[in-house]
Each structure stands twice: as C-alpha cells, then as structure tokens.
Design a protein around this motif. Structure first.
Motif, PDB file in Angstrom:
ATOM      1  N   VAL A  41       0.840  -1.200   0.000  1.00  0.00           N
ATOM      2  CA  VAL A  41       0.000   0.000   0.000  1.00  0.00           C
ATOM      3  C   VAL A  41       0.878   1.255   0.000  1.00  0.00           C
ATOM      4  O   VAL A  41       0.587   2.227  -0.696  1.00  0.00           O
ATOM      5  CB  VAL A  41      -0.972  -0.012   1.201  1.00  0.00           C
ATOM      6  CG1 VAL A  41      -1.658   1.330   1.374  1.00  0.00           C
ATOM      7  CG2 VAL A  41      -1.996  -1.122   1.032  1.00  0.00           C
ATOM      8  N   THR A  78       0.934   4.501  -2.505  1.00  0.00           N
ATOM      9  CA  THR A  78       0.848   5.854  -1.965  1.00  0.00           C
ATOM     10  C   THR A  78       2.010   6.716  -2.457  1.00  0.00           C
ATOM     11  O   THR A  78       1.823   7.873  -2.830  1.00  0.00           O
ATOM     12  CB  THR A  78       0.818   5.802  -0.421  1.00  0.00           C
ATOM     13  OG1 THR A  78      -0.304   5.031  -0.013  1.00  0.00           O
ATOM     14  CG2 THR A  78       0.735   7.172   0.185  1.00  0.00           C
ATOM     15  N   ALA A 113      -7.107   6.122  -1.344  1.00  0.00           N
ATOM     16  CA  ALA A 113      -5.745   5.902  -0.842  1.00  0.00           C
ATOM     17  C   ALA A 113      -5.617   6.372   0.605  1.00  0.00           C
ATOM     18  O   ALA A 113      -5.024   5.677   1.446  1.00  0.00           O
ATOM     19  CB  ALA A 113      -4.731   6.628  -1.726  1.00  0.00           C
ATOM     20  N   VAL A 150      -7.472   3.914   2.911  1.00  0.00           N
ATOM     21  CA  VAL A 150      -6.681   2.694   3.153  1.00  0.00           C
ATOM     22  C   VAL A 150      -5.564   2.980   4.154  1.00  0.00           C
ATOM     23  O   VAL A 150      -5.315   2.197   5.074  1.00  0.00           O
ATOM     24  CB  VAL A 150      -6.134   2.120   1.828  1.00  0.00           C
ATOM     25  CG1 VAL A 150      -5.127   1.019   2.084  1.00  0.00           C
ATOM     26  CG2 VAL A 150      -7.273   1.610   0.960  1.00  0.00           C
ATOM     27  N   GLN A 151      -4.878   4.115   4.001  1.00  0.00           N
ATOM     28  CA  GLN A 151      -3.821   4.469   4.955  1.00  0.00           C
ATOM     29  C   GLN A 151      -4.375   4.624   6.368  1.00  0.00           C
ATOM     30  O   GLN A 151      -3.749   4.197   7.339  1.00  0.00           O
ATOM     31  CB  GLN A 151      -3.109   5.755   4.519  1.00  0.00           C
ATOM     32  CG  GLN A 151      -2.146   5.598   3.374  1.00  0.00           C
ATOM     33  CD  GLN A 151      -0.914   4.786   3.724  1.00  0.00           C
ATOM     34  OE1 GLN A 151      -0.555   4.619   4.891  1.00  0.00           O
ATOM     35  NE2 GLN A 151      -0.258   4.266   2.714  1.00  0.00           N
TER      36      GLN A 151
END
Length: 190
Positions: free
Chosen positions: A25, A29, A166, A169-170
């Motif tokens: 991930v 990013t 994004a 998800v972070q």
C-alpha cells in the motif's frame, strides 16, 4: 528522540502479512505522491510558458487558469495519503508528545480513535464525490469556454476518488497498527 509520525517501520506492530500489505500500500501511496509532484512540475512549466508567451509574443496559452485550478485539486488529492503516512498533517504535537511520555497506551488509543473518526469522514467525502464523478462522466462536463478552451472535469473527479480511497486505506492500516500495538501492549514507539 521518538518519531511521532504514523509511518510504519517494517519492524513495527502486527503480523508479517500485515507488514507486507503495508509495504504494498505504501508503494501505491508513494506512486500517487510522485504523480502529484510531476503535476506540480508540469503546472509550473505551463504557467511559465504562458507568461513568456503573453509578455514576449503577445500570445498566451488558452485555458491556463482552468488547467491550474483543476490541477491544484488533483495535486492535493494525489498527495494527501502520503502526507498522512509521513505524519505531516496538522496536529497538536504538544498534547501528543505529553501523552506519549506520560501514558503511551492512551496515546495509541487516541491514534486509534483519530484514525477511525478520520476514516469515517473520508468515507463520507468519497461517497459524496462518487455521484459528482458519475455526473461529470455521463454528461461530459467540461471547464472552460466553448470555442476557446475546454477540458473534461471527470479526470479530476476521478483523482479525488482515488485520493480519498488511498487516504482511507492508509487510515485503516494506521488504525490496525494502533490496534495491534494495543493488543501487543506496546506504546507508540516499539
């Protein structure tokens, strides 16, 4: 000296599969962040060429204000997940530093609550942006003036969705890391 940033190190909390997922991930990013940086460079070139064309050749580039305004939004959403990952979003370090020294587990709990609340907020932003993207896509919405310069709006709307996803998800991974630290009995710095 302790690092208060939410960026996970490979040796931080969580099982091996989680750390591997985090690395993947983080790669996406970073790629979005690089795309945002390249867009900044392209906007800078565009503005400079427009100024040169306007002042020296009396021939400005059509649509520069529209392209710059759309690019600024795109840049923000391309780089927001990396900004969070690196711990560069605005926050009160004095309070967090105090909690880290006095009650490290409470600090981790606050990280978990912050991440959950932020994820809910970003989810709402994503959900509100999705119909705007669909509308721009279906209707062919554009920015500019017909006959002079037009640019479709849907790419920027898509970038907003990608940036929200994004960041979401972070935030979820940050919350999971905080949860792993709580379960493992670790503070913010392992």
């Amino acid at each position: 000296m302790t690092d208060l940033s939410p960026e996970l190190r490979p040796d931080e909390a969580g099982p091996a599969w989680f750390r591997q997922l985090r690395r993947g991930v983080d790669g996406v990013t970073v790629a979005l962040n690089v795309a945002g940086t390249l867009l900044i460079f392209l906007v800078m070139l565009l503005v400079n060429f427009d100024v040169i064309g306007r002042n020296f050749f009396a021939s400005p580039i059509s649509g520069v204000p529209e392209m710059v305004s759309m690019s600024i939004v795109a840049i923000v959403f391309l780089q927001i997940a990396q900004t969070f990952r690196k711990g560069r979003l605005t926050r009160t370090e004095a309070v967090l530093g105090y909690l880290e020294r006095r009650a490290p587990r409470l600090r981790v709990l606050l990280d978990l609550i912050f991440a959950a609340a932020s994820a809910l907020l970003i989810w709402q932003l994503f959900a509100a942006s999705l119909p705007l993207f669909n509308k721009a896509w279906v209707r062919g919405t554009f920015e500019g003036t017909v006959g002079d310069f037009t640019a479709p709006v849907w790419p920027v709307k898509l970038i907003i969705l990608i940036g929200c996803a994004a960041l979401l998800v972070q935030l979820v991974l940050f919350a999971a890391s905080a949860l792993f630290r709580l379960i493992e009995g670790k503070g913010p710095e392992s």
